[in-house]
Design a protein around this motif. Structure first.
Motif, PDB file in Angstrom:
ATOM      1  N   GLY A   3       1.546 -40.838 -24.572  1.00 28.58           N
ATOM      2  CA  GLY A   3       0.699 -39.779 -24.038  1.00 28.58           C
ATOM      3  C   GLY A   3       1.525 -38.592 -23.593  1.00 28.58           C
ATOM      4  N   PRO A   4       0.940 -37.778 -22.744  1.00 24.09           N
ATOM      5  CA  PRO A   4       1.597 -36.530 -22.372  1.00 24.09           C
ATOM      6  C   PRO A   4       2.661 -36.686 -21.288  1.00 24.09           C
ATOM      7  CG  PRO A   4      -0.450 -36.723 -21.190  1.00 24.09           C
ATOM      8  CD  PRO A   4      -0.371 -37.911 -22.113  1.00 24.09           C
ATOM      9  N   VAL A   5       3.438 -35.646 -21.169  1.00 24.41           N
ATOM     10  CA  VAL A   5       4.276 -35.442 -19.997  1.00 24.41           C
ATOM     11  C   VAL A   5       3.343 -34.900 -18.924  1.00 24.41           C
ATOM     12  CG1 VAL A   5       6.070 -33.921 -19.053  1.00 24.41           C
ATOM     13  CG2 VAL A   5       6.401 -35.031 -21.262  1.00 24.41           C
ATOM     14  N   VAL A   6       3.522 -35.346 -17.684  1.00 19.01           N
ATOM     15  CA  VAL A   6       2.633 -34.942 -16.604  1.00 19.01           C
ATOM     16  C   VAL A   6       3.431 -34.324 -15.468  1.00 19.01           C
ATOM     17  CG1 VAL A   6       0.950 -35.726 -14.884  1.00 19.01           C
ATOM     18  CG2 VAL A   6       0.997 -36.792 -17.147  1.00 19.01           C
ATOM     19  N   PHE A   7       2.998 -33.155 -15.053  1.00 17.85           N
ATOM     20  CA  PHE A   7       3.473 -32.518 -13.828  1.00 17.85           C
ATOM     21  C   PHE A   7       2.307 -32.569 -12.851  1.00 17.85           C
ATOM     22  CE2 PHE A   7       6.064 -30.425 -17.053  1.00 17.85           C
ATOM     23  CZ  PHE A   7       7.314 -30.370 -16.473  1.00 17.85           C
ATOM     24  N   ALA A   8       2.510 -33.131 -11.675  1.00 15.68           N
ATOM     25  CA  ALA A   8       1.475 -33.159 -10.648  1.00 15.68           C
ATOM     26  C   ALA A   8       2.017 -32.434  -9.423  1.00 15.68           C
ATOM     27  CB  ALA A   8       1.082 -34.598 -10.322  1.00 15.68           C
ATOM     28  N   LEU A   9       1.341 -31.371  -9.050  1.00 10.38           N
ATOM     29  CA  LEU A   9       1.812 -30.475  -8.001  1.00 10.38           C
ATOM     30  C   LEU A   9       0.914 -30.543  -6.774  1.00 10.38           C
ATOM     31  CD1 LEU A   9       2.268 -27.342 -10.291  1.00 10.38           C
ATOM     32  CD2 LEU A   9       3.931 -29.145  -9.838  1.00 10.38           C
ATOM     33  N   PRO A  10       1.459 -30.170  -5.614  1.00 13.50           N
ATOM     34  CA  PRO A  10       0.602 -30.072  -4.425  1.00 13.50           C
ATOM     35  C   PRO A  10      -0.453 -28.990  -4.634  1.00 13.50           C
ATOM     36  CG  PRO A  10       2.888 -29.491  -3.916  1.00 13.50           C
ATOM     37  CD  PRO A  10       2.816 -29.789  -5.366  1.00 13.50           C
ATOM     38  N   GLY A  11      -1.477 -29.001  -3.811  1.00 17.54           N
ATOM     39  CA  GLY A  11      -2.573 -28.049  -3.973  1.00 17.54           C
ATOM     40  C   GLY A  11      -2.342 -26.688  -3.368  1.00 17.54           C
TER      41      GLY A  11
ATOM     42  N   LEU B 229      -8.704 -37.487 -20.879  1.00 13.73           N
ATOM     43  CA  LEU B 229      -7.943 -36.241 -21.036  1.00 13.73           C
ATOM     44  C   LEU B 229      -6.487 -36.496 -21.430  1.00 13.73           C
ATOM     45  CD1 LEU B 229      -9.221 -34.351 -17.857  1.00 13.73           C
ATOM     46  CD2 LEU B 229      -9.991 -34.059 -20.224  1.00 13.73           C
ATOM     47  N   LEU B 230      -5.968 -37.652 -21.054  1.00 10.00           N
ATOM     48  CA  LEU B 230      -4.564 -37.958 -21.316  1.00 10.00           C
ATOM     49  C   LEU B 230      -4.253 -38.038 -22.802  1.00 10.00           C
ATOM     50  CD1 LEU B 230      -3.976 -40.637 -18.546  1.00 10.00           C
ATOM     51  CD2 LEU B 230      -3.296 -38.219 -18.524  1.00 10.00           C
ATOM     52  N   HIS B 231      -5.253 -38.187 -23.632  1.00 13.77           N
ATOM     53  CA  HIS B 231      -5.034 -38.295 -25.071  1.00 13.77           C
ATOM     54  C   HIS B 231      -5.353 -36.996 -25.798  1.00 13.77           C
ATOM     55  CE1 HIS B 231      -4.304 -42.495 -24.399  1.00 13.77           C
ATOM     56  NE2 HIS B 231      -5.426 -42.543 -23.703  1.00 13.77           N
ATOM     57  N   ARG B 232      -5.686 -35.951 -25.030  1.00 16.63           N
ATOM     58  CA  ARG B 232      -6.040 -34.653 -25.627  1.00 16.63           C
ATOM     59  C   ARG B 232      -4.930 -33.624 -25.516  1.00 16.63           C
ATOM     60  NH1 ARG B 232     -11.369 -32.679 -22.835  1.00 16.63           N
ATOM     61  NH2 ARG B 232     -10.131 -30.807 -23.062  1.00 16.63           N
ATOM     62  N   CYS B 233      -3.836 -33.968 -24.838  1.00 17.78           N
ATOM     63  CA  CYS B 233      -2.839 -32.943 -24.578  1.00 17.78           C
ATOM     64  C   CYS B 233      -1.425 -33.492 -24.731  1.00 17.78           C
ATOM     65  CB  CYS B 233      -3.029 -32.379 -23.168  1.00 17.78           C
ATOM     66  SG  CYS B 233      -2.861 -33.604 -21.867  1.00 17.78           S
ATOM     67  N   ASP B 234      -0.481 -32.579 -24.850  1.00 18.79           N
ATOM     68  CA  ASP B 234       0.938 -32.923 -24.898  1.00 18.79           C
ATOM     69  C   ASP B 234       1.568 -32.826 -23.517  1.00 18.79           C
ATOM     70  OD1 ASP B 234       1.020 -33.193 -27.766  1.00 18.79           O
ATOM     71  OD2 ASP B 234       0.853 -31.020 -27.850  1.00 18.79           O
ATOM     72  N   VAL B 235       1.060 -31.895 -22.725  1.00 17.19           N
ATOM     73  CA  VAL B 235       1.549 -31.672 -21.363  1.00 17.19           C
ATOM     74  C   VAL B 235       0.329 -31.509 -20.464  1.00 17.19           C
ATOM     75  CG1 VAL B 235       2.892 -30.165 -19.841  1.00 17.19           C
ATOM     76  CG2 VAL B 235       3.612 -30.476 -22.209  1.00 17.19           C
TER      77      VAL B 235
END
Length: 147
Positions: free
Chosen positions: A103-111, A50-56
């Motif tokens: 690859g993309p910029v990644v935001f990882a948030l709590p659930g 998935l990391l290669h399918r998106c910009d963010v």
């Protein structure tokens, strides 16, 4: 896990994606919704393509200190450079922001749904708005996000 399913003690229903998708689509940004496994090997196997399918990429859940929170480690093993690793706020203290090389910029948030929407409103949406405004002024910019 789907909204209609009963979660295990370590799980949260998959409700955040609908709020986030609505906010992003309101900005004219196309979204894909994917649910990853809680087990680290499967999570890595499902996430890496998935990391290669998106910009963010915006992820929710699996970023805390719990037994099933493997996302930070999986992203780090994929080469993500951590730019932000937590903020001094409640709700939403545990937020990751980083970039993967090529690859993309990644935001990882709590659930927690309140944490997700707080972080979206405070960090993600303003960042996306700034990127879109810059892109509008500089149409040849090869950056992100693409509509």
């Amino acid at each position: 896990m789907e909204v209609r399913e009963k979660p295990e003690p370590h799980q949260v229903r998959m409700s955040n994606v609908f709020s986030l998708a609505a906010g992003l689509q309101d900005m004219g940004i196309r979204t894909d919704i994917v649910h990853l496994a809680d087990e680290k090997p499967r999570m890595a196997e499902e996430l890496l393509p998935l990391l290669h399918r998106c910009d963010v990429m915006i992820c929710t859940g699996a970023v805390g200190d719990g037994q099933y929170n493997h996302l930070p480690e999986v992203l780090e093993e994929a080469g993500m450079e951590r730019i932000v690793d937590g903020v001094g706020q409640k709700p939403g203290k545990r937020i990751l922001f980083g970039r993967l090389p090529g690859g993309p910029v990644v935001f990882a948030l709590p659930g927690n749904p309140q944490s997700v929407m707080t972080n979206y409103a405070r960090y993600i949406r303003p960042w996306l708005e700034a990127c879109l405004a810059f892109r509008k002024r500089n149409p040849s910019w090869p950056g992100f996000p693409k509509r």
